[in-house]
Scaffold this motif. Structure first.
Motif, PDB file in Angstrom:
ATOM      1  N   ASP A 163       0.806  -1.217   0.000  1.00 16.59           N
ATOM      2  CA  ASP A 163       0.000   0.000   0.000  1.00 16.59           C
ATOM      3  C   ASP A 163       0.841   1.269   0.000  1.00 16.59           C
ATOM      4  O   ASP A 163       0.361   2.323  -0.440  1.00 16.59           O
ATOM      5  N   VAL A 164       2.039   1.194   0.553  1.00 21.64           N
ATOM      6  CA  VAL A 164       2.858   2.411   0.622  1.00 21.64           C
ATOM      7  C   VAL A 164       3.225   2.836  -0.796  1.00 21.64           C
ATOM      8  O   VAL A 164       3.350   2.007  -1.697  1.00 21.64           O
ATOM      9  N   PRO A 165       3.403   4.142  -1.014  1.00 21.68           N
ATOM     10  CA  PRO A 165       3.625   4.614  -2.381  1.00 21.68           C
ATOM     11  C   PRO A 165       4.968   4.216  -2.980  1.00 21.68           C
ATOM     12  O   PRO A 165       5.153   4.296  -4.190  1.00 21.68           O
ATOM     13  N   TYR A 166       5.913   3.804  -2.145  1.00 21.79           N
ATOM     14  CA  TYR A 166       7.205   3.295  -2.616  1.00 21.79           C
ATOM     15  C   TYR A 166       7.780   2.432  -1.501  1.00 21.79           C
ATOM     16  O   TYR A 166       7.326   2.499  -0.347  1.00 21.79           O
ATOM     17  N   GLY A 167       8.759   1.606  -1.836  1.00 24.99           N
ATOM     18  CA  GLY A 167       9.361   0.753  -0.830  1.00 24.99           C
ATOM     19  C   GLY A 167      10.056   1.574   0.241  1.00 24.99           C
ATOM     20  O   GLY A 167      10.934   2.389  -0.050  1.00 24.99           O
ATOM     21  N   ASN A 168       9.667   1.373   1.488  1.00 26.96           N
ATOM     22  CA  ASN A 168      10.243   2.148   2.580  1.00 26.96           C
ATOM     23  C   ASN A 168      11.758   1.949   2.667  1.00 26.96           C
ATOM     24  O   ASN A 168      12.252   0.826   2.604  1.00 26.96           O
ATOM     25  N   ILE A 169      12.473   3.049   2.835  1.00 27.27           N
ATOM     26  CA  ILE A 169      13.923   3.018   3.040  1.00 27.27           C
ATOM     27  C   ILE A 169      14.161   3.126   4.540  1.00 27.27           C
ATOM     28  O   ILE A 169      13.948   4.189   5.143  1.00 27.27           O
ATOM     29  N   VAL A 170      14.538   2.005   5.148  1.00 27.72           N
ATOM     30  CA  VAL A 170      14.745   1.927   6.596  1.00 27.72           C
ATOM     31  C   VAL A 170      16.199   1.517   6.785  1.00 27.72           C
ATOM     32  O   VAL A 170      16.544   0.340   6.700  1.00 27.72           O
ATOM     33  N   ALA A 171      17.070   2.485   7.026  1.00 27.41           N
ATOM     34  CA  ALA A 171      18.507   2.258   6.922  1.00 27.41           C
ATOM     35  C   ALA A 171      19.213   2.601   8.229  1.00 27.41           C
ATOM     36  O   ALA A 171      19.191   3.758   8.669  1.00 27.41           O
TER      37      ALA A 171
END
Length: 443
Positions: free
Chosen positions: A211-219
């Motif tokens: 559902d999120v508009p793009y792949g979450n960047i969790v860095a």
């Protein structure tokens, strides 16, 4: 929800006017806009996650239903055939009844293959806008009228000017994303892994990964130096040094795109650099105004990066002007200052200079900049400067006449933190700039 009724009515009127104009320009009678279809994974019987045609969701907030069709002519009420199959294997969305449905002529489509019998018999001057050209040919749409470039260019150009309805949806998406950012920050402070931080974010926003508009960047730590890092390690590092979160949300098909960076300690060089990037980002936004070309703000931030590199003694013995001229600031911020935002995260028409598709590409020196337009009221853009420590980009500077200006020891120590990015979403108004993100107290 009631507040959206009047805004949506005005939004449809604006889309109808654009439709009249584009139909007259290209001698067409109507646009047939397809939501899209499900496509199975190669050699499998499961489909890829569905992504709706953005030109379809510009009209109606139907984002999860394939096989829908919208016929618009700029005069009559838009006609929507909503796919409503009899299916006990999968969830079936009910026929919508919401704030927007009074403005649409809505009919159920029980069998996707029957759409041809419901369309006007004469289709010579109907243009198909959608992702499945072969379906248009089956409906006897002439090939020259399948996603005609002139029509697409026109529609894309005017999508840059958001209606009040669109801005209201984007402000709601901001609220959801801000809640997620707070939850993810708390998860970081508790020592969670990237995977678990992402789960905390999704739970807080009410989104699934699809559902999120793009792949979450969790860095975490050095992963922040990978601009589009999406691996999501399941194991937390032995020691959390830094956290970069680039994650958004979606409301009625409209996106938010926010980034924040945190240091695990508040009294080190990296934390001081975050503070400066944050302050310079806000100072840059304070200079923004309608009538200025977006590329000017990108160049301005490279000048600000030069100031920070000197202040933190990462680069010494050379003027700020010379740093920018020699592109010494380039490896520290290899991406653009931001991009248009709306129905898509990297929204369309960033390079278009008029509604006939005239394009102005990014400057040769900054090829990854995604927008060259002159800012005008109604535009929404991201402002997302950063400073990174990426060895593959810095390595070319280790030799040559400029190498002596780099404090390689300090750079080596900062590489463990990866990098910094701060991103807000702003609206250009006639005499002001609205920061949708900071207005929600996301510091």
């Amino acid at each position: 929800m009631d507040s959206l009724v009047a805004l949506y009515k005005e939004h449809i009127e604006a889309l109808q006017e654009r439709t009249r104009n584009v139909l007259a320009r290209f001698n067409l009678d109507a646009l047939l806009i397809h939501s899209g279809e499900l496509f199975n994974v190669f050699l499998d019987d499961h489909p890829y996650p569905f992504k709706v045609n953005p030109q379809f969701k510009a009209w109606v907030p139907v984002t999860q239903v394939p096989n829908c069709w919208l016929l618009v002519d700029g005069v009559n009420k838009p006609k929507l055939w909503f796919w409503l199959p009899v299916d006990y294997w999968h969830n079936v969305e009910p026929l919508p009844q919401s704030f927007w449905t009074d403005e649409i002529d809505l009919s159920a489509l029980a069998n996707a293959k029957e759409i041809g019998s419901m369309l006007p018999a004469q289709r010579k001057n109907i243009a198909y806008i959608g992702p499945v050209p072969e379906r248009a040919l089956q409906l006897n749409i002439e090939s020259r009228n399948i996603n005609p470039q002139g029509v697409i260019d026109y529609l894309h150009f005017y999508r840059a000017y958001k209606t009040e309805y669109e801005l209201a949806c984007m402000r709601e998406a901001q609220k959801m994303a801000v809640v997620g950012h707070h939850a993810a920050h708390d998860a970081f402070l508790s020592g969670m892994s990237e995977f678990d931080i992402n789960q905390a974010y999704l739970t807080a926003t009410g989104h699934r990964d699809t559902d999120v508009p793009y792949g979450n960047i969790v860095a975490l730590n050095e992963h922040a130096a990978v601009l589009h890092y999406t691996k999501l390690d399941h194991r937390a590092p032995a020691k959390n040094l830094s956290f970069l979160l680039d994650a958004g949300a979606e409301y009625n098909g409209y996106a938010a795109d926010l980034t924040r960076t945190w240091s695990a300690q508040s009294d080190n060089d990296y934390a001081a650099l975050i503070k400066d990037v944050n302050e310079h980002q806000q100072a840059l936004i304070a200079t923004m105004q309608a009538g200025t070309r977006y590329t000017e703000y990108h160049l301005q931030f490279h000048q600000r990066i030069a100031q920070m590199l000197r202040k933190h003694q990462i680069i010494t013995g050379i003027s700020e002007e010379a740093m920018v001229d020699a592109d010494i600031t380039g490896p520290f911020m290899p991406h653009g200052i931001g991009h248009p935002l709306g129905l898509q995260v990297h929204d369309v028409a960033g390079f278009m200079q008029d509604d006939s598709g005239t394009s102005l590409p990014a400057p040769d020196k900054y090829p990854y900049l995604r927008c060259t337009r002159v800012l005008e009221p109604g535009m929404v853009l991201t402002i997302e400067p950063g400073i990174y420590f990426i060895e593959s980009l810095l390595s070319t500077w280790r030799e040559g006449p400029y190498s002596k200006h780099f404090d390689w020891q300090k750079i080596e120590s900062l590489k463990a933190f990866g990098g910094i990015r701060i991103e807000d979403n702003v609206v250009i108004h006639a005499n002001s700039v609205e920061n949708m993100t900071r207005d929600l107290k996301l510091s």
